[in-house]
Design a protein around this motif. Structure first.
Motif, PDB file in Angstrom:
ATOM      1  N   MET A   1       1.069  -1.276   0.196  1.00  0.00           N
ATOM      2  CA  MET A   1       0.098  -0.356   0.104  1.00  0.00           C
ATOM      3  C   MET A   1       1.012   0.905  -0.137  1.00  0.00           C
ATOM      4  N   THR A   2       1.630   1.319   0.865  1.00  0.00           N
ATOM      5  CA  THR A   2       2.815   2.379   0.741  1.00  0.00           C
ATOM      6  C   THR A   2       3.479   3.085  -0.385  1.00  0.00           C
ATOM      7  N   LEU A   3       3.923   1.855  -1.074  1.00  0.00           N
ATOM      8  CA  LEU A   3       5.009   1.502  -2.301  1.00  0.00           C
ATOM      9  C   LEU A   3       3.738   2.229  -3.252  1.00  0.00           C
ATOM     10  N   LYS A   4       1.960   1.707  -3.077  1.00  0.00           N
ATOM     11  CA  LYS A   4       2.081   2.660  -4.590  1.00  0.00           C
ATOM     12  C   LYS A   4       1.208   4.091  -4.441  1.00  0.00           C
ATOM     13  N   TYR A   5       1.259   4.152  -3.536  1.00  0.00           N
ATOM     14  CA  TYR A   5       1.304   5.561  -2.680  1.00  0.00           C
ATOM     15  C   TYR A   5       2.686   5.920  -2.874  1.00  0.00           C
ATOM     16  N   ALA A   6       2.893   5.665  -2.826  1.00  0.00           N
ATOM     17  CA  ALA A   6       4.163   6.760  -2.754  1.00  0.00           C
ATOM     18  C   ALA A   6       4.582   6.204  -4.865  1.00  0.00           C
ATOM     19  N   ASN A   7       4.357   6.280  -5.173  1.00  0.00           N
ATOM     20  CA  ASN A   7       4.196   5.684  -7.075  1.00  0.00           C
ATOM     21  C   ASN A   7       5.866   4.951  -7.204  1.00  0.00           C
TER      22      ASN A   7
ATOM     23  N   GLN B   1      12.010  -5.654   6.648  1.00  0.00           N
ATOM     24  CA  GLN B   1      11.006  -4.920   7.310  1.00  0.00           C
ATOM     25  C   GLN B   1      10.740  -4.085   7.214  1.00  0.00           C
ATOM     26  N   SER B   2       9.110  -4.350   7.173  1.00  0.00           N
ATOM     27  CA  SER B   2       7.652  -3.818   6.357  1.00  0.00           C
ATOM     28  C   SER B   2       7.859  -2.992   6.970  1.00  0.00           C
ATOM     29  N   VAL B   3       8.239  -2.083   7.930  1.00  0.00           N
ATOM     30  CA  VAL B   3       8.013  -0.166   8.510  1.00  0.00           C
ATOM     31  C   VAL B   3       9.531  -0.316   7.701  1.00  0.00           C
ATOM     32  N   ASP B   4      10.444  -1.093   8.049  1.00  0.00           N
ATOM     33  CA  ASP B   4      11.635  -0.057   6.910  1.00  0.00           C
ATOM     34  C   ASP B   4      11.270   0.070   5.218  1.00  0.00           C
ATOM     35  N   ILE B   5      10.497  -0.499   5.384  1.00  0.00           N
ATOM     36  CA  ILE B   5       9.931  -0.574   3.471  1.00  0.00           C
ATOM     37  C   ILE B   5       8.536   0.786   3.288  1.00  0.00           C
ATOM     38  N   MET B   6       8.237   0.996   4.433  1.00  0.00           N
ATOM     39  CA  MET B   6       6.933   1.886   4.109  1.00  0.00           C
ATOM     40  C   MET B   6       7.938   3.028   4.399  1.00  0.00           C
ATOM     41  N   ARG B   7       9.231   3.419   5.417  1.00  0.00           N
ATOM     42  CA  ARG B   7       9.677   4.555   5.746  1.00  0.00           C
ATOM     43  C   ARG B   7      10.130   4.740   4.662  1.00  0.00           C
ATOM     44  N   TRP B   8      10.386   3.780   4.078  1.00  0.00           N
ATOM     45  CA  TRP B   8      11.886   3.980   2.773  1.00  0.00           C
ATOM     46  C   TRP B   8      11.189   4.692   1.597  1.00  0.00           C
ATOM     47  N   ALA B   9       9.842   4.366   1.526  1.00  0.00           N
ATOM     48  CA  ALA B   9       8.744   4.619  -0.180  1.00  0.00           C
ATOM     49  C   ALA B   9       8.714   5.279   0.724  1.00  0.00           C
TER      50      ALA B   9
ATOM     51  N   PRO C   1       3.237  12.346  -1.504  1.00  0.00           N
ATOM     52  CA  PRO C   1       2.120  13.235  -2.008  1.00  0.00           C
ATOM     53  C   PRO C   1       0.968  14.032  -0.986  1.00  0.00           C
ATOM     54  N   ALA C   2       0.564  12.707   0.068  1.00  0.00           N
ATOM     55  CA  ALA C   2       0.095  13.460   1.089  1.00  0.00           C
ATOM     56  C   ALA C   2       0.136  13.861   2.563  1.00  0.00           C
ATOM     57  N   GLY C   3       1.757  13.912   2.677  1.00  0.00           N
ATOM     58  CA  GLY C   3       1.923  13.999   4.105  1.00  0.00           C
ATOM     59  C   GLY C   3       2.280  13.120   5.119  1.00  0.00           C
ATOM     60  N   TRP C   4       1.832  12.235   4.873  1.00  0.00           N
ATOM     61  CA  TRP C   4       1.465  10.595   5.628  1.00  0.00           C
ATOM     62  C   TRP C   4       3.062  10.376   6.783  1.00  0.00           C
ATOM     63  N   GLY C   5       4.210  11.568   6.081  1.00  0.00           N
ATOM     64  CA  GLY C   5       5.059  11.064   7.351  1.00  0.00           C
ATOM     65  C   GLY C   5       5.097  12.014   8.503  1.00  0.00           C
ATOM     66  N   ASN C   6       4.190  12.917   8.467  1.00  0.00           N
ATOM     67  CA  ASN C   6       3.631  14.583   9.169  1.00  0.00           C
ATOM     68  C   ASN C   6       3.111  13.721  10.692  1.00  0.00           C
TER      69      ASN C   6
ATOM     70  N   GLU D   1      -9.297   2.796  -2.640  1.00  0.00           N
ATOM     71  CA  GLU D   1      -8.263   2.504  -3.744  1.00  0.00           C
ATOM     72  C   GLU D   1      -7.999   2.514  -3.688  1.00  0.00           C
ATOM     73  N   LEU D   2      -6.753   2.503  -2.779  1.00  0.00           N
ATOM     74  CA  LEU D   2      -5.425   2.521  -2.686  1.00  0.00           C
ATOM     75  C   LEU D   2      -5.224   0.981  -2.282  1.00  0.00           C
ATOM     76  N   PHE D   3      -6.370  -0.044  -0.654  1.00  0.00           N
ATOM     77  CA  PHE D   3      -6.542  -1.056  -0.577  1.00  0.00           C
ATOM     78  C   PHE D   3      -7.198  -2.149  -1.518  1.00  0.00           C
ATOM     79  N   ASN D   4      -7.937  -1.588  -2.211  1.00  0.00           N
ATOM     80  CA  ASN D   4      -7.946  -2.725  -3.365  1.00  0.00           C
ATOM     81  C   ASN D   4      -7.058  -2.727  -4.705  1.00  0.00           C
ATOM     82  N   SER D   5      -7.000  -1.780  -5.109  1.00  0.00           N
ATOM     83  CA  SER D   5      -5.704  -1.857  -6.005  1.00  0.00           C
ATOM     84  C   SER D   5      -4.082  -3.066  -5.819  1.00  0.00           C
ATOM     85  N   VAL D   6      -4.301  -2.683  -4.661  1.00  0.00           N
ATOM     86  CA  VAL D   6      -2.867  -4.152  -4.057  1.00  0.00           C
ATOM     87  C   VAL D   6      -3.341  -4.975  -4.165  1.00  0.00           C
ATOM     88  N   MET D   7      -5.084  -5.478  -3.844  1.00  0.00           N
ATOM     89  CA  MET D   7      -5.015  -6.845  -3.579  1.00  0.00           C
ATOM     90  C   MET D   7      -5.519  -7.928  -4.520  1.00  0.00           C
TER      91      MET D   7
END
Length: 200
Positions: free
Chosen positions: A17-23, A61-69, A75-80, A186-192
């Motif tokens: 989901m995070t990789l998709k979000y980060a395009n 590690q999934s959290v490491d992948i999320m933070r890296w992405a 684009p929507a400030g998920w990391g703020n 849409e994000l969830f369904n796009s990665v399933m």
């Protein structure tokens, strides 16, 4: 860029989901849990997904992948977020809540433990604190979605599916609304989408 993944794994789900979000584009390699590919085990001997391979760099590690992405594109400030508050939620989810989820979902694996007791503990440790936050704000850390919502959602989803009727009776209306919003996104369904098993 290669991602070893398993469709129903909540850790892999939040990474996708995070990789998709980060395009971020990657080659998706769907694994079979009983027959893990040697190429994955060579780069990550622990043998769990997700594993993101970027040339010589490997994140398993999934959290490491999320933070890296999010570091690449947010684009929507998920990391703020307040890192200390975010970390506290993640530790609670990935630690005691995940253990209780396993006990609740697989009672035959834990014959010495009571499934109802696991449900009650999960409520006290995770679901009721989530409810308190979500009664006050739309998302766990405020009125804006963050990576913490995405990190926790797949585990609450899995918990809700163990006994749908029982989950519906729990006194957590805001958490159920939050869950439904993610399930319908849409994000969830796009990665399933289903992928064929990848072979070495």
């Amino acid at each position: 860029m290669i991602l070893y993944s398993y469709r129903r794994c909540p850790y892999a789900m939040r990474a996708r989901m995070t990789l998709k979000y980060a395009n971020i584009e990657f080659e998706h390699r769907e694994i079979e849990l009983r027959n893990k590919p040697q190429s994955m085990l060579l780069v990550s001997p622990k043998g769990t997904v997700p594993v993101l391979c970027m040339g010589d760099e490997v994140l398993d590690q999934s959290v490491d992948i999320m933070r890296w992405a999010i570091d690449q594109s947010d684009p929507a400030g998920w990391g703020n977020v307040d890192d200390a508050i975010a970390q506290a939620w993640i530790e609670k989810n990935d630690g005691p809540f995940k253990a209780l989820l396993d006990q609740y979902k697989y009672p035959n694996r834990f014959p010495e433990l009571n499934q109802e007791a696991a449900l009650e503990q999960a409520l006290q440790i995770m679901l009721l604190p989530m409810e308190q936050s979500l009664q006050a704000t739309e998302y766990l850390l405020g009125d804006q979605m963050t990576w913490v919502d995405i990190a926790i959602f797949p585990f609450v989803r899995q918990f809700s599916m163990v006994d749908v009727n029982q989950f519906e009776q729990l006194p957590i209306p805001a958490t159920k609304r939050w869950l439904a919003q993610h399930l319908e996104s849409e994000l969830f369904n796009s990665v399933m989408h289903k992928h064929p098993v990848w072979r070495d």
